[in-house]
Motif scaffolding. Structure first.
Motif, PDB file in Angstrom:
ATOM      1  N   UNK A  78      -4.897 -23.001 -27.497  1.00  0.00           N
ATOM      2  CA  UNK A  78      -3.414 -23.227 -27.563  1.00  0.00           C
ATOM      3  C   UNK A  78      -2.300 -22.048 -27.324  1.00  0.00           C
ATOM      4  N   UNK A  79      -2.915 -21.065 -26.601  1.00  0.00           N
ATOM      5  CA  UNK A  79      -1.978 -20.026 -26.408  1.00  0.00           C
ATOM      6  C   UNK A  79      -1.421 -20.005 -25.171  1.00  0.00           C
ATOM      7  N   UNK A  80      -1.569 -20.943 -24.324  1.00  0.00           N
ATOM      8  CA  UNK A  80      -1.030 -20.935 -23.036  1.00  0.00           C
ATOM      9  C   UNK A  80      -0.546 -22.414 -22.909  1.00  0.00           C
ATOM     10  N   UNK A  81       0.744 -22.613 -22.382  1.00  0.00           N
ATOM     11  CA  UNK A  81       1.347 -23.950 -22.352  1.00  0.00           C
ATOM     12  C   UNK A  81       0.745 -24.593 -20.811  1.00  0.00           C
ATOM     13  N   UNK A  82       0.601 -25.963 -20.882  1.00  0.00           N
ATOM     14  CA  UNK A  82       0.225 -26.548 -19.574  1.00  0.00           C
ATOM     15  C   UNK A  82       1.111 -26.163 -18.209  1.00  0.00           C
ATOM     16  N   UNK A  83       2.433 -26.009 -18.726  1.00  0.00           N
ATOM     17  CA  UNK A  83       3.490 -25.782 -17.450  1.00  0.00           C
ATOM     18  C   UNK A  83       3.073 -24.189 -17.068  1.00  0.00           C
ATOM     19  N   UNK A  84       2.782 -23.162 -17.954  1.00  0.00           N
ATOM     20  CA  UNK A  84       2.434 -22.083 -17.412  1.00  0.00           C
ATOM     21  C   UNK A  84       1.294 -21.672 -16.854  1.00  0.00           C
ATOM     22  N   UNK A  85       0.198 -22.566 -17.413  1.00  0.00           N
ATOM     23  CA  UNK A  85      -1.217 -22.772 -16.628  1.00  0.00           C
ATOM     24  C   UNK A  85      -1.000 -23.291 -15.497  1.00  0.00           C
ATOM     25  N   UNK A  86      -0.258 -24.444 -15.039  1.00  0.00           N
ATOM     26  CA  UNK A  86      -0.010 -24.694 -13.666  1.00  0.00           C
ATOM     27  C   UNK A  86       0.407 -23.561 -12.780  1.00  0.00           C
ATOM     28  N   UNK A  87       1.573 -23.195 -13.227  1.00  0.00           N
ATOM     29  CA  UNK A  87       2.099 -21.745 -12.368  1.00  0.00           C
ATOM     30  C   UNK A  87       1.071 -20.932 -11.933  1.00  0.00           C
ATOM     31  N   UNK A  88       0.354 -20.677 -13.169  1.00  0.00           N
ATOM     32  CA  UNK A  88      -0.791 -19.387 -12.786  1.00  0.00           C
ATOM     33  C   UNK A  88      -1.740 -19.811 -11.904  1.00  0.00           C
ATOM     34  N   UNK A  89      -2.252 -20.901 -11.874  1.00  0.00           N
ATOM     35  CA  UNK A  89      -3.301 -21.500 -11.508  1.00  0.00           C
ATOM     36  C   UNK A  89      -2.895 -21.519  -9.827  1.00  0.00           C
ATOM     37  N   UNK A  90      -1.406 -22.054  -9.444  1.00  0.00           N
ATOM     38  CA  UNK A  90      -0.962 -22.049  -8.147  1.00  0.00           C
ATOM     39  C   UNK A  90      -0.995 -20.772  -7.438  1.00  0.00           C
ATOM     40  N   UNK A  91      -0.629 -19.576  -8.484  1.00  0.00           N
ATOM     41  CA  UNK A  91      -0.778 -18.325  -7.707  1.00  0.00           C
ATOM     42  C   UNK A  91      -2.028 -17.639  -7.388  1.00  0.00           C
ATOM     43  N   UNK A  92      -3.143 -18.419  -8.405  1.00  0.00           N
ATOM     44  CA  UNK A  92      -4.452 -17.883  -7.942  1.00  0.00           C
ATOM     45  C   UNK A  92      -4.868 -18.675  -6.613  1.00  0.00           C
ATOM     46  N   UNK A  93      -4.235 -19.834  -6.474  1.00  0.00           N
ATOM     47  CA  UNK A  93      -4.625 -20.474  -5.274  1.00  0.00           C
ATOM     48  C   UNK A  93      -4.000 -19.682  -4.140  1.00  0.00           C
ATOM     49  N   UNK A  94      -2.744 -19.092  -4.295  1.00  0.00           N
ATOM     50  CA  UNK A  94      -2.290 -18.187  -3.302  1.00  0.00           C
ATOM     51  C   UNK A  94      -3.245 -16.914  -2.825  1.00  0.00           C
ATOM     52  N   UNK A  95      -3.759 -16.561  -4.328  1.00  0.00           N
ATOM     53  CA  UNK A  95      -4.499 -15.370  -3.696  1.00  0.00           C
ATOM     54  C   UNK A  95      -5.966 -15.708  -2.990  1.00  0.00           C
ATOM     55  N   UNK A  96      -6.668 -16.927  -3.341  1.00  0.00           N
ATOM     56  CA  UNK A  96      -7.658 -17.389  -2.622  1.00  0.00           C
ATOM     57  C   UNK A  96      -7.284 -17.642  -1.377  1.00  0.00           C
ATOM     58  N   UNK A  97      -6.279 -18.243  -0.949  1.00  0.00           N
ATOM     59  CA  UNK A  97      -5.790 -18.570   0.435  1.00  0.00           C
ATOM     60  C   UNK A  97      -5.688 -17.282   1.259  1.00  0.00           C
ATOM     61  N   UNK A  98      -5.128 -16.253   0.702  1.00  0.00           N
ATOM     62  CA  UNK A  98      -4.930 -14.780   1.262  1.00  0.00           C
ATOM     63  C   UNK A  98      -6.387 -14.240   1.571  1.00  0.00           C
ATOM     64  N   UNK A  99      -7.264 -14.568   0.545  1.00  0.00           N
ATOM     65  CA  UNK A  99      -8.634 -14.057   0.940  1.00  0.00           C
ATOM     66  C   UNK A  99      -9.239 -14.582   1.990  1.00  0.00           C
ATOM     67  N   UNK A 100      -9.052 -15.954   2.089  1.00  0.00           N
ATOM     68  CA  UNK A 100      -9.920 -16.610   3.254  1.00  0.00           C
ATOM     69  C   UNK A 100      -9.175 -16.297   4.582  1.00  0.00           C
ATOM     70  N   UNK A 101      -8.081 -15.972   4.637  1.00  0.00           N
ATOM     71  CA  UNK A 101      -7.179 -15.454   5.815  1.00  0.00           C
ATOM     72  C   UNK A 101      -7.759 -14.263   6.227  1.00  0.00           C
ATOM     73  N   UNK A 102      -8.126 -13.238   5.240  1.00  0.00           N
ATOM     74  CA  UNK A 102      -8.536 -11.745   5.337  1.00  0.00           C
ATOM     75  C   UNK A 102      -9.700 -11.923   6.017  1.00  0.00           C
TER      76      UNK A 102
END
Length: 419
Positions: free
Chosen positions: A395-419
């Motif tokens: 309960x220390x992270x809101x769903x909206x915050x979680x969604x945005x942070x997960x989106x940024x992790x998707x960006x990291x994963x995508x960048x790793x795959x390109x490299x």
């Protein structure tokens, strides 16, 4: 105790100006601290303590315990004291910050709240109770009058008169919110707070309490044998949770931590569905506009016939598979994606309510994840995703915050795959 009036002074220090709210156990006053020259709120208990010295010791002990309990959604305790009233009684009072806000009870008087708003308020309150219960404190008076809606979110009042779990039961509480076992003299238990939160959630969703009794005599005379009423027109998970909180037997009710988990899940599902529907609407609108444009171009006769055959029109690109609106990550590096994670984590929206220690913890895990020594091809976000999931369950992270942070992790994963 005799009724206090504007202009009365408690402990030769706190000048009462005007009452802000009245509950079953107390009156909250807007007041002025004549020693520190600041505006404050003073909550005066309506029951006199002069006939029971044991009660005075209990209240004083509870106030001291609550003063050590600090939570961002619980109002801080400045002072506790006792004063002799004009009728000779002894009244206890609690001094708190004066916050700008509206009692939840006033909001409910205007009608039921949308279920997402009601669930969000209940989630914030459940987090406070979860933290209090972890320290052995039971609030005992979770009511609409004891919740203040402020610009920073809902704030729970009255941990200044909390009790220790296992303490003997007393008559403090507001009848519509009183759990059945309290009428039988059962020791204080966190389950009574869960029941009261269930009453409050039901009241926010429907505009009325689940049961009509409003006095101690009425609830003592009530004999309930049927299951708790079910709230109509809300998601099944929310309606079921509300019923479980209102269970007659305390052992059948969820814990505050389980309420946090259930409401977080319900709100997260609703947020995801809203994003998907918005994405479908945008994609559908774009497809319609493109069809109209193509039809118009085909139906309109050319003003000047072409001298040379025209190249065949290229088919429109296929619609994107990602219907959740966010910035594409096609050209950013791992470092840039990590910087985006930090920016979202520290932004006022949607992660502004995240505790500082959680922010620090997530930043440290992120730094370890994208450390230069790993190299881009060795970056793995699984541990950070697991950490986010854990913080959500706590309960220390809101769903909206979680969604945005997960989106940024998707960006990291995508960048790793390109490299």
């Amino acid at each position: 105790m005799s009724r206090l009036e504007p202009g009365d002074v408690l402990a030769r220090r706190y000048l009462l100006l005007d009452p802000l709210a009245r509950g079953g156990m107390s009156v909250i006053w807007r007041a002025f601290d004549q020693s520190l020259h600041r505006m404050i709120a003073v909550k005066v208990l309506t029951a006199s303590l002069h006939t029971d010295s044991g009660a005075r010791v209990s209240v004083r002990s509870e106030a001291r315990a609550a003063a050590r309990f600090i939570h961002p959604d619980s109002i801080e305790i400045y002072d506790y004291g006792e004063t002799v009233t004009t009728s000779g009684g002894v009244a206890a009072y609690v001094v708190m910050p004066l916050l700008d806000g509206t009692p939840l009870a006033e909001r409910i008087e205007r009608g039921p709240l949308p279920w997402q708003e009601a669930a969000s308020i209940a989630l914030r309150l459940a987090r406070v109770l979860m933290a209090g219960h972890a320290r052995g404190l039971v609030h005992r008076d979770v009511t609409a009058e004891n919740v203040l809606l402020t610009a920073a979110g809902p704030k729970l009042l009255d941990f200044g008169i909390a009790a220790w779990a296992g303490d003997p039961e007393d008559d403090r509480g507001t009848p519509p919110y009183v759990a059945p076992e309290r009428l039988l003299g059962a020791p204080t238990d966190p389950a009574v707070d869960v029941y009261a939160l269930g009453v409050l959630l039901h009241t926010m969703l429907t505009g009325r309490t689940p049961y009509p009794e409003t006095t101690w005599e009425e609830i003592e005379a009530a004999r309930r044998t049927e299951p708790p009423p079910r709230v109509p027109g809300v998601p099944n998970a929310v309606a079921t949770l509300c019923q479980r909180c209102l269970a007659r037997l305390p052992e059948e009710r969820p814990t505050a931590a389980q309420i946090v988990s259930a409401l977080t899940s319900a709100l997260g599902t609703a947020t995801l569905g809203r994003h998907v529907r918005r994405g479908l609407t945008v994609a559908g609108s774009a497809a319609i506009a493109l069809s109209v444009l193509l039809w118009f171009q085909q139906a309109r006769p050319p003003e000047h016939p072409p001298e040379q055959p025209q190249r065949a029109a290229q088919p429109p690109p296929p619609p994107t598979a990602n219907l959740i609106e966010r910035s594409p990550a096609a050209a950013i590096t791992v470092e840039q994606a990590a910087a985006g994670f930090r920016t979202v984590l520290e932004a006022r929206t949607p992660c502004g309510a995240t505790d500082d220690d959680v922010v620090l913890d997530l930043r440290q895990v992120l730094d370890a994840t994208v450390a230069p020594r790993h190299g881009p091809s060795q970056v793995e976000t699984a541990s950070l995703r697991a950490k986010l999931s854990t913080r959500l369950q706590e309960g220390r992270l809101t769903p909206a915050c979680l969604s945005e942070l997960q989106a940024r992790l998707d960006d990291i994963d995508a960048a790793v795959q390109r490299d």
